[in-house]
Design a protein around this motif. Structure first.
Motif, PDB file in Angstrom:
ATOM      1  N   ILE A 259       1.593   2.364  -7.370  1.00  0.00           N
ATOM      2  CA  ILE A 259       1.567   1.816  -8.726  1.00  0.00           C
ATOM      3  C   ILE A 259       1.550   0.285  -8.699  1.00  0.00           C
ATOM      4  N   TRP A 260       1.701  -0.290  -7.517  1.00  0.00           N
ATOM      5  CA  TRP A 260       1.598  -1.741  -7.352  1.00  0.00           C
ATOM      6  C   TRP A 260       0.608  -2.034  -6.237  1.00  0.00           C
ATOM      7  N   LYS A 261      -0.040  -3.196  -6.354  1.00  0.00           N
ATOM      8  CA  LYS A 261      -1.075  -3.563  -5.386  1.00  0.00           C
ATOM      9  C   LYS A 261      -0.466  -4.213  -4.142  1.00  0.00           C
ATOM     10  N   PRO A 262      -1.046  -3.974  -2.972  1.00  0.00           N
ATOM     11  CA  PRO A 262      -0.521  -4.625  -1.753  1.00  0.00           C
ATOM     12  C   PRO A 262      -0.585  -6.140  -1.839  1.00  0.00           C
ATOM     13  N   SER A 263      -1.574  -6.663  -2.567  1.00  0.00           N
ATOM     14  CA  SER A 263      -1.710  -8.122  -2.655  1.00  0.00           C
ATOM     15  C   SER A 263      -0.544  -8.753  -3.395  1.00  0.00           C
ATOM     16  N   GLN A 264       0.211  -7.966  -4.183  1.00  0.00           N
ATOM     17  CA  GLN A 264       1.342  -8.525  -4.926  1.00  0.00           C
ATOM     18  C   GLN A 264       2.482  -8.937  -3.999  1.00  0.00           C
ATOM     19  N   LEU A 265       2.521  -8.374  -2.780  1.00  0.00           N
ATOM     20  CA  LEU A 265       3.574  -8.759  -1.841  1.00  0.00           C
ATOM     21  C   LEU A 265       3.266 -10.067  -1.143  1.00  0.00           C
ATOM     22  N   GLY A 266       1.975 -10.417  -1.057  1.00  0.00           N
ATOM     23  CA  GLY A 266       1.606 -11.659  -0.387  1.00  0.00           C
ATOM     24  C   GLY A 266       1.963 -11.623   1.084  1.00  0.00           C
ATOM     25  N   ALA A 267       2.582 -12.711   1.553  1.00  0.00           N
ATOM     26  CA  ALA A 267       2.961 -12.799   2.979  1.00  0.00           C
ATOM     27  C   ALA A 267       4.105 -11.858   3.330  1.00  0.00           C
ATOM     28  N   ARG A 268       4.801 -11.361   2.320  1.00  0.00           N
ATOM     29  CA  ARG A 268       5.922 -10.442   2.585  1.00  0.00           C
ATOM     30  C   ARG A 268       5.468  -9.005   2.810  1.00  0.00           C
ATOM     31  N   GLY A 269       4.148  -8.785   2.798  1.00  0.00           N
ATOM     32  CA  GLY A 269       3.634  -7.432   3.001  1.00  0.00           C
ATOM     33  C   GLY A 269       3.305  -7.109   4.438  1.00  0.00           C
ATOM     34  N   TRP A 270       3.895  -7.861   5.396  1.00  0.00           N
ATOM     35  CA  TRP A 270       3.597  -7.638   6.822  1.00  0.00           C
ATOM     36  C   TRP A 270       4.041  -6.248   7.291  1.00  0.00           C
ATOM     37  N   TRP A 271       5.022  -5.682   6.586  1.00  0.00           N
ATOM     38  CA  TRP A 271       5.592  -4.407   7.024  1.00  0.00           C
ATOM     39  C   TRP A 271       4.782  -3.196   6.537  1.00  0.00           C
ATOM     40  N   LEU A 272       3.803  -3.425   5.697  1.00  0.00           N
ATOM     41  CA  LEU A 272       3.080  -2.287   5.119  1.00  0.00           C
ATOM     42  C   LEU A 272       2.455  -1.362   6.171  1.00  0.00           C
ATOM     43  N   PRO A 273       1.834  -1.881   7.262  1.00  0.00           N
ATOM     44  CA  PRO A 273       1.287  -0.958   8.268  1.00  0.00           C
ATOM     45  C   PRO A 273       2.343  -0.074   8.934  1.00  0.00           C
ATOM     46  N   LEU A 274       3.621  -0.462   8.825  1.00  0.00           N
ATOM     47  CA  LEU A 274       4.676   0.382   9.402  1.00  0.00           C
ATOM     48  C   LEU A 274       4.911   1.630   8.563  1.00  0.00           C
ATOM     49  N   ASN A 275       4.449   1.610   7.323  1.00  0.00           N
ATOM     50  CA  ASN A 275       4.554   2.776   6.453  1.00  0.00           C
ATOM     51  C   ASN A 275       3.355   3.698   6.731  1.00  0.00           C
ATOM     52  N   PRO A 276       3.564   4.889   7.307  1.00  0.00           N
ATOM     53  CA  PRO A 276       2.418   5.742   7.694  1.00  0.00           C
ATOM     54  C   PRO A 276       1.552   6.190   6.519  1.00  0.00           C
ATOM     55  N   PHE A 277       2.128   6.196   5.318  1.00  0.00           N
ATOM     56  CA  PHE A 277       1.335   6.630   4.165  1.00  0.00           C
ATOM     57  C   PHE A 277       0.365   5.539   3.695  1.00  0.00           C
TER      58      PHE A 277
END
Length: 327
Positions: A259-277
């Motif tokens: 429900i939120w875009k990955p770009s909204q995290l900016g530089a704090r979205g480094w952990w997203l690839p750790l989420n398998p989904f």
């Protein structure tokens, strides 16, 4: 005697006779124990047990290589029965919505209302343009609810829902796995109407980039089958696992960019690839939004899928011979 009363009396008599019989697994155990303790079997080698009818001893082989070959044979024989799996999956959908006027399109209608209301509210909360946000939300919610989330939930019951079939006839467990995958593909298919309507309203068609989502959908089919082997086997043994899976998927819904875009995290979205989904969702979602997934997304998605398949294979090989007694 009235015909209705005769039919009711017959049903009661049949139920009473069936209740007097021991369960199928108990009958199998009694037959196996009787064969093992009968004096006529004394002095015979284990070769005699191998010659027993297959419906008497489901799986007498206990070696690792024997279990692996039996699991491979199960998958091979199940794939040969793909037409039966298609029919059973389609029948499950028909029975689920039997007597309903709109049938499965009730789910499509409720999803459309939910996406429309969520899109209006969240676009104001996130300070984004509705024209850019609503296509993203429509694709994300449908792929999650009718895809990843639905498969994770249905996979837990892939063997439990087929309890009567598993107990009454010798059929590859792979048929039940394919049956679950087919029914979820049908549900996902008629929910695709919602993002298509959003694309048409806002003129946000992805073009030929949408074809890039086909390899991602093929990966989803393989992962869905692996989830059925893994969760179906584990949940058949431990009945507390399905509620735990439901809670985990609810948490995953909020920490995954649905429900939120990955770009909204900016530089704090480094952990997203750790989420398998996240990478599994992106390999299908980005092409449908007119974008091409990066090599990092594809690499992590294939890596998580490989781990899922290895774990599912190990669990299915170990549990396959016991599933009939667990369900």
């Amino acid at each position: 005697m009235e015909p209705n009363r005769v039919a009711a009396t017959s049903r009661i008599g049949y139920a009473a006779r069936m209740n007097a019989l021991p369960p199928a697994s108990e009958r199998l155990d009694q037959e196996a124990e009787r064969a093992a303790t009968d004096r006529s079997w004394t002095g015979r080698t284990t070769e005699a047990f191998r010659n027993l009818p297959h419906d008497l001893l489901l799986d007498a082989r206990t070696g690792r290589s024997s279990r692996s070959s039996a699991a491979r044979a199960d998958i091979r024989d199940g794939l040969r029965l793909w037409r039966l799996a298609l029919s059973l999956g389609w029948l499950d959908i028909k029975l689920r919505y039997r007597g309903s006027a709109l049938g499965p399109f009730w789910l499509t209608l409720s999803s459309a209302v939910m996406i429309g209301s969520m899109g209006y509210i969240y676009s104001m909360l996130f300070h984004t343009v509705l024209r850019d946000y609503l296509p993203f939300l429509a694709v994300s919610v449908i792929l999650w609810q009718a895809g990843i989330g639905a498969v994770a939930s249905e996979a837990c019951n892939s063997f439990l829902n087929a309890e009567q079939t598993i107990r009454s006839m010798r059929m590859p467990f792979t048929v039940q796995v394919l049956r679950t995958v087919v029914s979820n593909v049908i549900v996902l298919g008629h929910n695709v109407v919602v993002p298509l309507a959003v694309f048409a309203i806002f003129g946000a068609w992805p073009g030929f980039h949408a074809l890039i989502s086909l390899p991602g959908l093929a990966l989803w089919l393989l992962d869905g089958a692996a989830a059925c082997y893994l969760l179906g086997s584990v949940c058949a043994r431990f009945r507390d696992i399905p509620p735990i899976i439901g809670s985990v998927m609810q948490i995953a819904y909020y920490i995954t960019p649905v429900i939120w875009k990955p770009s909204q995290l900016g530089a704090r979205g480094w952990w997203l690839p750790l989420n398998p989904f996240y990478p599994l969702l992106e390999v299908v979602r980005e092409p449908l939004l007119g974008q091409v997934p990066t090599l990092l997304i594809w690499g992590t998605a294939l890596g998580y899928s490989a781990v899922l398949w290895i774990v599912a294979w190990m669990i299915f090989v170990r549990a396959r011979s016991r599933i009939a007694f667990w369900v």
